[in-house]
Write a protein that holds these residues in place. Structure first.
Motif, PDB file in Angstrom:
ATOM      1  N   HIS A   1      -4.903  19.775 -17.935  1.00 20.78           N
ATOM      2  CA  HIS A   1      -4.836  20.061 -19.360  1.00 20.78           C
ATOM      3  C   HIS A   1      -5.614  21.342 -19.679  1.00 20.78           C
ATOM      4  N   ASP A   2      -5.368  21.908 -20.860  1.00 25.05           N
ATOM      5  CA  ASP A   2      -6.083  23.102 -21.310  1.00 25.05           C
ATOM      6  C   ASP A   2      -7.334  22.702 -22.078  1.00 25.05           C
TER       7      ASP A   2
ATOM      8  N   ARG B   1      -6.118  31.946 -15.025  1.00 27.40           N
ATOM      9  CA  ARG B   1      -5.888  30.957 -16.076  1.00 27.40           C
ATOM     10  C   ARG B   1      -6.844  31.124 -17.256  1.00 27.40           C
TER      11      ARG B   1
ATOM     12  N   SER C   1      -8.579  33.233 -20.568  1.00 27.50           N
ATOM     13  CA  SER C   1      -8.368  34.225 -21.621  1.00 27.50           C
ATOM     14  C   SER C   1      -9.435  34.026 -22.690  1.00 27.50           C
TER      15      SER C   1
ATOM     16  N   LEU D   1     -10.764  30.221 -23.124  1.00 29.36           N
ATOM     17  CA  LEU D   1      -9.656  29.299 -22.901  1.00 29.36           C
ATOM     18  C   LEU D   1      -9.392  29.177 -21.411  1.00 29.36           C
TER      19      LEU D   1
ATOM     20  N   LYS E   1      -6.731  27.345 -18.887  1.00 34.92           N
ATOM     21  CA  LYS E   1      -5.462  26.645 -18.827  1.00 34.92           C
ATOM     22  C   LYS E   1      -5.365  25.808 -17.552  1.00 34.92           C
ATOM     23  N   LYS E   2      -4.752  24.639 -17.695  1.00 36.69           N
ATOM     24  CA  LYS E   2      -4.500  23.742 -16.564  1.00 36.69           C
ATOM     25  C   LYS E   2      -5.759  23.568 -15.707  1.00 36.69           C
TER      26      LYS E   2
END
Length: 234
Positions: free
Chosen positions: A38-39, A88, A90, A98, A100-101
């Motif tokens: 999940h993010d 992943r 940012s 952030l 991601k995954k």
């Protein structure tokens, strides 16, 4: 005379303590947990005014093994030296990070640091977010199904983990693993046919032992091709 010297020495010690308190940088921190895959957004709670595109913000990362710190973000941008490895990541408009995954290797401490000018001295205290990753697995053993919820943390385990069924702890089926930061629930394979009654109400409750903050992570039934071998983290 001795009394005068004692008063002077006491005054000197108080002055030194005051100076130390004013000059020693403080460190603010928080704890976050995210489910693998999940993010998650890690907030920078010490952002100063006057930033343009977070150009005076840096993010540093130290993994769960406490190896050398890595500068992920420099002047609001992903560091060119690590961009290929940390694809992943940012930076958001409010200078948060952030991810991601989320993966197991993302576990660790993320420190947001502020500057008023490039190359200038640090402005204000650090803000560190300690990220933990929640991993859920399922496997079968003869006529039983075993579901595991594990928490991979930075440093020693600081979480209590338990399974909830219909919002309450299912004491008859839950097997706790003290000190392992994980918990399993075991049930007969025949129960799996009642997905809406059992699986859909099965949640992993993670409580931070320091902040007492609680998070619930619903269990999602995986297909046979997605099942993984149960793992325990210590």
């Amino acid at each position: 005379m001795a009394a005068v010297m004692w008063i002077q020495m006491s005054s000197f010690l108080l002055l030194m303590l005051q100076i130390t308190a004013e000059t020693t940088p403080q460190t603010l921190s928080s704890f976050r947990a995210a489910r693998a895959g999940h993010d998650i957004i890690l907030s920078c709670e010490n952002v100063i005014d006057g930033q343009h595109n977070c150009d005076y913000t840096t993010w540093n990362f130290i993994d769960s093994r406490n190896t050398a710190s890595v500068e992920l973000v420099a002047h609001g941008q992903i560091n060119e030296n690590v961009k290929a490895e940390y694809t992943r990541l940012s930076v958001t408009a409010n200078c948060s990070l952030l991810i991601k995954k989320v993966k197991a290797e993302d576990v660790g401490g993320y420190t947001c640091r502020q500057y008023k000018t490039r190359g200038g001295p640090q402005e204000g205290p650090d803000f560190t977010v300690y990220l933990s990753v929640i991993n859920m697995t399922e496997h079968e053993n003869n006529d039983k199904v075993i579901v595991n919820c594990s928490v991979l943390t930075h440093g020693h385990c600081r979480h209590t983990v338990e399974w909830l069924h219909e919002g309450e702890k299912n004491k008859s089926d839950v097997e706790n693993k003290p000190g392992s930061c994980s918990v399993t629930v075991t049930f007969k394979r025949s129960h799996r046919d009642q997905k809406s009654k059992f699986y859909n109400s099965l949640k992993c409750k993670v409580t931070n032992n320091y902040t007492k903050e609680e998070q619930l992570f619903p269990f999602k039934l995986k297909s046979s091709r997605e099942k993984t071998v149960c793992r325990f983290f210590s």
